[in-house]
Design an enzyme around this catalytic site. Structure first.
Site, PDB file in Angstrom:
ATOM      1  N   ASN A  51      47.956  16.873  30.906  1.00  6.11           N
ATOM      2  CA  ASN A  51      46.989  17.938  31.160  1.00  6.11           C
ATOM      3  C   ASN A  51      46.906  18.825  29.922  1.00  6.11           C
ATOM      4  O   ASN A  51      47.885  19.478  29.558  1.00  6.11           O
ATOM      5  CB  ASN A  51      47.391  18.765  32.376  1.00  6.11           C
ATOM      6  CG  ASN A  51      46.255  19.696  32.765  1.00  6.11           C
ATOM      7  OD1 ASN A  51      45.232  19.259  33.264  1.00  6.11           O
ATOM      8  ND2 ASN A  51      46.425  20.976  32.467  1.00  6.11           N
ATOM      9  N   ARG A  67      -2.416   8.244   3.949  1.00  7.40           N
ATOM     10  CA  ARG A  67      -2.700   9.058   5.143  1.00  7.40           C
ATOM     11  C   ARG A  67      -1.441   9.496   5.886  1.00  7.40           C
ATOM     12  O   ARG A  67      -1.469  10.358   6.737  1.00  7.40           O
ATOM     13  CB  ARG A  67      -3.632   8.263   6.084  1.00  7.40           C
ATOM     14  CG  ARG A  67      -5.018   8.061   5.518  1.00  7.40           C
ATOM     15  CD  ARG A  67      -5.789   6.973   6.263  1.00  7.40           C
ATOM     16  NE  ARG A  67      -5.486   5.614   5.769  1.00  7.40           N
ATOM     17  CZ  ARG A  67      -6.095   4.507   6.182  1.00  7.40           C
ATOM     18  NH1 ARG A  67      -7.024   4.571   7.122  1.00  7.40           N
ATOM     19  NH2 ARG A  67      -5.758   3.339   5.687  1.00  7.40           N
ATOM     20  N   GLY A  69       0.819  -1.217   0.000  1.00  8.71           N
ATOM     21  CA  GLY A  69       0.000   0.000   0.000  1.00  8.71           C
ATOM     22  C   GLY A  69       0.848   1.261   0.000  1.00  8.71           C
ATOM     23  O   GLY A  69       2.025   1.251   0.355  1.00  8.71           O
TER      24      GLY A  69
HETATM   25  C1  UD1 Z   1      -7.057  -3.120   7.471  1.00  4.22           C
HETATM   26  C2  UD1 Z   1      -8.263  -4.052   7.546  1.00  4.22           C
HETATM   27  C3  UD1 Z   1      -9.108  -3.666   8.778  1.00  4.22           C
HETATM   28  C4  UD1 Z   1      -8.254  -3.735  10.029  1.00  4.22           C
HETATM   29  C5  UD1 Z   1      -6.975  -2.891   9.889  1.00  4.22           C
HETATM   30  C6  UD1 Z   1      -6.061  -3.179  11.058  1.00  4.22           C
HETATM   31  C7  UD1 Z   1      -8.854  -4.636   5.256  1.00  4.22           C
HETATM   32  C8  UD1 Z   1      -9.794  -4.395   4.141  1.00  4.22           C
HETATM   33  N1  UD1 Z   1      -9.047  -3.925   6.352  1.00  4.22           N
HETATM   34  O1  UD1 Z   1      -7.555  -1.804   7.259  1.00  4.22           O
HETATM   35  O2  UD1 Z   1     -10.207  -4.542   8.908  1.00  4.22           O
HETATM   36  O3  UD1 Z   1      -9.024  -3.301  11.144  1.00  4.22           O
HETATM   37  O4  UD1 Z   1      -6.282  -3.219   8.673  1.00  4.22           O
HETATM   38  O5  UD1 Z   1      -4.936  -2.356  11.059  1.00  4.22           O
HETATM   39  O6  UD1 Z   1      -7.992  -5.475   5.142  1.00  4.22           O
HETATM   40  N2  UD1 Z   1      -1.897  -3.332   1.402  1.00  4.22           N
HETATM   41  C9  UD1 Z   1      -1.378  -4.035   0.318  1.00  4.22           C
HETATM   42  N3  UD1 Z   1      -2.006  -3.950  -0.869  1.00  4.22           N
HETATM   43  C10 UD1 Z   1      -3.142  -3.213  -1.064  1.00  4.22           C
HETATM   44  C11 UD1 Z   1      -3.678  -2.520   0.056  1.00  4.22           C
HETATM   45  C12 UD1 Z   1      -3.026  -2.602   1.263  1.00  4.22           C
HETATM   46  O7  UD1 Z   1      -0.354  -4.708   0.430  1.00  4.22           O
HETATM   47  O8  UD1 Z   1      -3.658  -3.191  -2.183  1.00  4.22           O
HETATM   48  C13 UD1 Z   1      -1.182  -3.407   2.689  1.00  4.22           C
HETATM   49  C14 UD1 Z   1      -0.778  -2.056   3.237  1.00  4.22           C
HETATM   50  O9  UD1 Z   1       0.537  -1.715   2.795  1.00  4.22           O
HETATM   51  C15 UD1 Z   1      -0.843  -2.280   4.742  1.00  4.22           C
HETATM   52  C16 UD1 Z   1      -1.894  -3.372   4.916  1.00  4.22           C
HETATM   53  O10 UD1 Z   1      -2.068  -3.947   3.641  1.00  4.22           O
HETATM   54  O11 UD1 Z   1       0.385  -2.732   5.255  1.00  4.22           O
HETATM   55  C17 UD1 Z   1      -3.238  -2.827   5.421  1.00  4.22           C
HETATM   56  O12 UD1 Z   1      -3.725  -1.867   4.500  1.00  4.22           O
HETATM   57  P1  UD1 Z   1      -4.471  -0.548   4.964  1.00  4.22           P
HETATM   58  O13 UD1 Z   1      -4.915   0.186   3.770  1.00  4.22           O
HETATM   59  O14 UD1 Z   1      -3.657   0.160   5.962  1.00  4.22           O
HETATM   60  O15 UD1 Z   1      -5.755  -1.176   5.662  1.00  4.22           O
HETATM   61  P2  UD1 Z   1      -6.629  -0.542   6.818  1.00  4.22           P
HETATM   62  O16 UD1 Z   1      -7.557   0.470   6.238  1.00  4.22           O
HETATM   63  O17 UD1 Z   1      -5.808  -0.130   7.965  1.00  4.22           O
HETATM   64 CA    CA Z   2      -3.685   0.061   8.276  1.00  2.36          CA
END
Ligand code: UD1
Ligand code: CA
Length: 452
Positions: free
Chosen positions: A373, A14, A10
């Site tokens: 010193n 944010r 990801g």
């Molecule tokens: C996610 C969970 C949520 C949970 C939260 C906990 C989902 C849909 N939601 O939400 O239920 O409460 O984590 O912290 O899973 N990532 C990828 N590929 C992508 C999208 C994301 O590898 O296409 C990775 C991101 O880099 C990150 C992780 O997945 O490390 C979580 O993604 P993020 O977008 O942060 O999910 P949250 O909205 O936090």
């Molecule tokens: Ca997250």
């Protein structure tokens, strides 16, 4: 068989950063390295990192991790889409797939072990970690019965006002039965607020989904923005300080001090307020450090005292006293019972036993013997604009105030340097060296103005 997949593709919108989110650091180690470390004790058979956004940067940082396989996800269409990328690589795999979010870095290895054991015992299709949060905003909500069986997870953005009242949240840490997950993965849809493929939707599709609540909600804190990053940093620092307090270290004002996992401390070490440790530091018994000090990649012997100073890549022997306001730069070696006082800068120099450099000096590329010193304001002029040159001073020598030693120069032992000297030539043992213009006295001399 056990496989681990870490989600790290990801963008981390944010976070508002040029750096991929999972490379943001906590106590000097990136989030994703922390996640990798948390599962290294499990000895998985396969270990995958799903990368996408700035994949090269992430890979470069992690290339030294043994047995880590990188899987590319482009474009990034959600956490479910990320795991779909494993369908090919894990085609013939039998066993469990542990999925870890790359942005949940405070997870402990014991908790992961508990999750796997619990999963194996219950025979569920998936078991995942949850916790109850007083402010669950941003997390997926978990809908479960009293037997810990989960019917579904609904993401915060997709929740009705009523569903948002549910405080049980998804951690993003799951142990899946791979066979069963692989069957439902292709059927995930994008019918949600973000139009993404959610891994969380699989729990409603699998035969038996269970959750396991962790006692310490801090452990599964996710990091999406800098506010959460700072909260996790604080939690981690608290953990580290508590560990050392249990092992004989006193922190006068704990919350004002920071350290990391590569710093070790002996017993009866006293750490005064506003004192920070970076890199690899080894601090031995009885040291008193601070207030207001920064120690980086340095070794301190026993009973060293440091006051308002910076010590960077230095080796300090027993009973040395440093500061206030000393700046010890890389390559500084202070032998036992030596003393470095206020406004002294030392670089790439060794200082012998019981030698004193008490005030206002710069020593660079110098080798100073025992019981020397160094007078106030002594400077080694080590740089000619192109090259650096050494200064050597033998045992029991003394330099007068405001001496300039133009390197390369060698002063023997028991040498005395007259105050205000600029020395450019070597001085033999037991000699007095004076290099300044003679003082003139003109008696009964008045300026014309004062005579009129
Ligand atoms: C996610 C969970 C949520 C949970 C939260 C906990 C989902 C849909 N939601 O939400 O239920 O409460 O984590 O912290 O899973 N990532 C990828 N590929 C992508 C999208 C994301 O590898 O296409 C990775 C991101 O880099 C990150 C992780 O997945 O490390 C979580 O993604 P993020 O977008 O942060 O999910 P949250 O909205 O936090
Ligand atoms: Ca997250």
């Amino acid at each position: 068989m056990l496989a681990v997949a870490i989600l790290a593709a990801g963008k981390g919108t944010r976070m508002k950063s040029a750096l991929p989110k999972v490379l943001q650091t906590l106590a000097e180690t990136s989030m994703v390295e922390r996640v990798l470390n948390s599962c290294s004790g499990l000895n998985p058979d396969r270990k995958f990192l799903i990368v996408g956004h700035q994949a090269e940067k992430v890979k470069e940082k992690l290339i030294h991790f043994p047995k880590l396989e990188f899987v590319i996800q482009t474009p990034q269409k959600g956490t479910g889409h990320a795991i779909q990328q494993l369908l090919k690589v894990l085609r013939d795999f039998k066993g469990e797939l542990l999925v870890l979010n790359g942005d949940v870095p405070l997870l402990k290895s014991e908790t992961l072990r508990r999750l796997i054991n619990e999963h194996r015992r219950s025979n569920a299709s998936v078991t995942f970690l949850t916790t109850k949060l007083s402010n669950p905003k941003g997390y997926g909500r978990v809908f479960a019965n009293k037997n810990r069986e989960v019917s579904r997870i609904i993401e915060d953005r997709d929740c009705s006002e009523e569903q948002k009242l549910n405080k049980l949240v998804n951690s993003g840490i799951y142990c899946f039965n791979w066979d069963q997950l692989a069957k439902v993965l292709p059927n995930l849809s994008t019918e949600n607020n973000q139009r993404e493929i959610y891994l969380t939707d699989t729990v409603a599709m699998l035969p038996l989904s269970m959750h396991l609540e962790v006692e310490d909600p801090g452990e599964i804190k996710g990091i999406n923005n800098r506010h959460q990053l700072s909260q996790c940093e604080r939690l981690l620092q608290e953990r580290l300080r508590e560990h050392w307090m249990e092992n004989g270290v006193t922190f006068i004002d704990p919350s004002s001090c920071t350290l990391n996992e590569n710093c070790t401390f002996g017993i009866d070490v006293i750490i005064e307020p506003q004192t920070h440790f970076r890199g690899n530091c080894r601090i031995n018994n009885g040291c008193k450090i601070g207030p207001g000090s920064l120690i980086i990649n340095s070794d301190l012997g026993e009973s060293v005292s440091i006051l308002y100073s910076v010590v960077n890549e230095a080796i300090i022997e027993n009973n040395v006293s440093i500061g206030p306001f000393a700046n010890l730069r890389p390559g500084t070696k202070l032998d036992k019972c030596s003393k470095v006082g206020n406004f002294v800068e030392i670089k790439n120099s060794s200082i012998g036993e019981k030698t004193k450099v008490n005030h206002l000096s710069y020593l660079g590329d110098a080798k100073i013997g025992k019981e020397v010193n160094i007078g106030a304001g002594t400077i080694t002029a080590n740089y000619d604009g192109i090259n650096k040159h050494p200064t050597i001073i033998g045992d029991k020598s003394k330099t007068g105030a405001n001496s300039v030693l133009v390197a390369p120069i060698n002063l023997g032992s028991k040498v005395t340097v007259g105050a205000g000297s600029t020395l450019t030539k070597n001085v033999p043992n037991n000699a007095l060296a004076i290099g300044r213009s003679k003082q003139l006295i003109k008696e009964n001399w008045f300026s014309k103005e004062s005579q009129s």
